[in-house]
Design a protein around this motif. Structure first.
Motif, short mmCIF file in Angstrom:
data_model
loop_
_atom_site.label_atom_id
_atom_site.label_comp_id
_atom_site.label_asym_id
_atom_site.label_seq_id
_atom_site.Cartn_x
_atom_site.Cartn_y
_atom_site.Cartn_z
N LEU A 159 77.35 69.05 -5.93
CA LEU A 159 76.44 70.16 -5.68
C LEU A 159 76.19 71.04 -6.92
CD1 LEU A 159 74.70 71.56 -3.48
CD2 LEU A 159 76.67 73.02 -3.03
N PRO A 160 77.21 71.49 -7.63
CA PRO A 160 76.93 72.34 -8.80
C PRO A 160 76.03 71.66 -9.84
CG PRO A 160 79.25 72.45 -8.22
CD PRO A 160 78.65 71.35 -7.38
N ARG A 161 76.25 70.35 -10.05
CA ARG A 161 75.42 69.62 -11.02
C ARG A 161 73.98 69.48 -10.52
NH1 ARG A 161 80.06 65.64 -12.23
NH2 ARG A 161 79.31 64.72 -10.31
N TRP A 162 73.84 69.18 -9.21
CA TRP A 162 72.49 69.06 -8.66
C TRP A 162 71.73 70.37 -8.82
CZ3 TRP A 162 74.33 66.81 -3.36
CH2 TRP A 162 74.60 65.45 -3.50
N GLN A 163 72.38 71.47 -8.51
CA GLN A 163 71.72 72.78 -8.62
C GLN A 163 71.35 73.07 -10.07
OE1 GLN A 163 74.92 74.84 -6.56
NE2 GLN A 163 73.53 75.34 -4.87
N ALA A 164 72.27 72.79 -10.99
CA ALA A 164 72.02 73.03 -12.41
C ALA A 164 70.91 72.14 -12.94
CB ALA A 164 73.30 72.82 -13.22
N ASN A 165 70.74 70.95 -12.37
CA ASN A 165 69.73 70.00 -12.83
C ASN A 165 68.44 70.07 -12.02
OD1 ASN A 165 71.44 69.00 -14.81
ND2 ASN A 165 72.26 67.40 -13.48
N GLY A 166 68.21 71.19 -11.31
CA GLY A 166 66.99 71.34 -10.55
C GLY A 166 66.88 70.34 -9.40
N TRP A 167 67.99 70.09 -8.74
CA TRP A 167 68.07 69.18 -7.60
C TRP A 167 67.69 67.74 -7.99
CZ3 TRP A 167 70.96 70.33 -3.64
CH2 TRP A 167 71.24 71.68 -3.40
N ARG A 168 68.18 67.35 -9.16
CA ARG A 168 68.02 65.98 -9.64
C ARG A 168 69.41 65.37 -9.81
NH1 ARG A 168 62.87 64.07 -9.28
NH2 ARG A 168 61.48 65.82 -9.52
N TRP A 195 71.51 70.04 2.04
CA TRP A 195 72.48 70.50 1.03
C TRP A 195 72.29 71.98 0.73
CZ3 TRP A 195 76.74 68.09 0.34
CH2 TRP A 195 76.81 66.71 0.41
N GLU A 196 71.04 72.42 0.65
CA GLU A 196 70.78 73.85 0.41
C GLU A 196 71.27 74.69 1.59
OE1 GLU A 196 66.55 73.67 -0.37
OE2 GLU A 196 66.91 73.89 -2.52
N ARG A 197 71.03 74.20 2.78
CA ARG A 197 71.48 74.92 3.98
C ARG A 197 73.01 74.97 4.05
NH1 ARG A 197 69.42 73.15 10.01
NH2 ARG A 197 70.83 74.51 11.18
N LEU A 198 73.67 73.88 3.70
CA LEU A 198 75.13 73.85 3.69
C LEU A 198 75.68 74.78 2.62
CD1 LEU A 198 77.77 72.81 4.82
CD2 LEU A 198 77.50 70.76 3.39
N ALA A 199 75.08 74.77 1.45
CA ALA A 199 75.54 75.66 0.37
C ALA A 199 75.43 77.13 0.80
CB ALA A 199 74.73 75.41 -0.91
N LYS A 200 74.35 77.46 1.47
CA LYS A 200 74.17 78.83 1.96
C LYS A 200 75.22 79.18 3.01
CE LYS A 200 70.80 81.88 4.16
NZ LYS A 200 69.49 81.98 4.78
N ALA A 201 75.49 78.25 3.92
CA ALA A 201 76.48 78.50 4.98
C ALA A 201 77.89 78.64 4.41
CB ALA A 201 76.44 77.37 6.01
N VAL A 202 78.21 77.85 3.41
CA VAL A 202 79.54 77.90 2.78
C VAL A 202 79.74 79.20 2.01
CG1 VAL A 202 80.88 76.86 0.89
CG2 VAL A 202 79.92 75.42 2.67
N ALA A 243 72.09 62.50 -11.59
CA ALA A 243 72.38 62.18 -12.99
C ALA A 243 71.32 61.25 -13.58
CB ALA A 243 73.77 61.55 -13.11
N ASP A 244 70.73 60.39 -12.74
CA ASP A 244 69.67 59.50 -13.24
C ASP A 244 68.27 60.08 -13.02
OD1 ASP A 244 69.68 59.08 -10.53
OD2 ASP A 244 69.84 56.91 -10.63
N LYS A 245 68.21 61.40 -12.83
CA LYS A 245 66.95 62.17 -12.77
C LYS A 245 66.12 61.93 -11.51
CE LYS A 245 67.81 63.70 -16.93
NZ LYS A 245 68.83 64.70 -16.94
N LYS A 246 66.71 61.35 -10.48
CA LYS A 246 66.00 61.15 -9.21
C LYS A 246 66.22 62.37 -8.32
CE LYS A 246 66.30 56.16 -9.35
NZ LYS A 246 66.92 54.97 -8.78
N PRO A 247 65.27 62.65 -7.42
CA PRO A 247 65.47 63.78 -6.50
C PRO A 247 66.69 63.56 -5.61
CG PRO A 247 63.20 62.97 -6.42
CD PRO A 247 63.98 61.99 -7.23
N VAL A 248 67.43 64.62 -5.36
CA VAL A 248 68.59 64.55 -4.48
C VAL A 248 68.12 64.29 -3.05
CG1 VAL A 248 70.48 65.92 -3.48
CG2 VAL A 248 70.00 66.04 -5.94
#
Length: 150
Positions: free
Chosen positions: A84-93, A106-113, A95-100
């Protein structure tokens, strides 16, 4: 609720086909009080249902808590603890630059956590853990209801 008290959560997801009708379930336990919640979607994936079990459980909590979440999904556990931290830092991409995949959940879970102090635990699915087996059955039943309602 005392500062040292912990809400235990056991969550699971199920999908009849992948994609297909799916269900999720969670058991919330605080002391001797238990609550099982579940839900379903007509056309979804197993990973989405695994995420929804954890999300729905956390969204049930009305105030910040210490929470121990046990899941049989490495996808959910590793996603929250490592990716999650890497996805957020990479604009939801990735490591191989594909959309998460499942970014919305994941955004909803991050907010709930974010409201809670959460620790994640993993258990092997279908290995006899009583609480995991219980939510597995509830998630499957929720998925099966989608096929009956169709």
């Amino acid at each position: 609720m005392s500062a040292a008290a912990v809400v235990e959560v056991f969550s699971d997801g199920a999908c009849l086909g992948n994609p297909g009708p799916g269900g999720w379930a969670a058991l919330l336990r605080y002391g001797n009080v238990e609550k099982v919640i579940s839900g379903s979607e007509r056309d979804t994936t197993n990973n989405r249902m695994e995420l929804m079990g954890a999300i729905a459980a956390l969204e049930q909590l009305t105030r910040p808590c210490r929470v121990h979440i046990t899941t049989d999904s490495q996808y959910v556990k590793q996603g929250m603890q490592q990716w999650l931290p890497r996805w957020q830092a990479n604009g939801w991409r990735t490591a191989d630059k594909k959309p998460v995949k499942n970014q919305d959940l994941w955004e909803r879970l991050a907010k709930a956590v974010a409201r809670h102090q959460v620790e994640w635990f993993w258990t092997r699915g279908h290995a006899g853990h009583p609480d995991n087996e219980r939510v597995d059955r509830a998630a499957r039943l929720a998925a099966e209801r989608q096929t009956q309602d169709a």
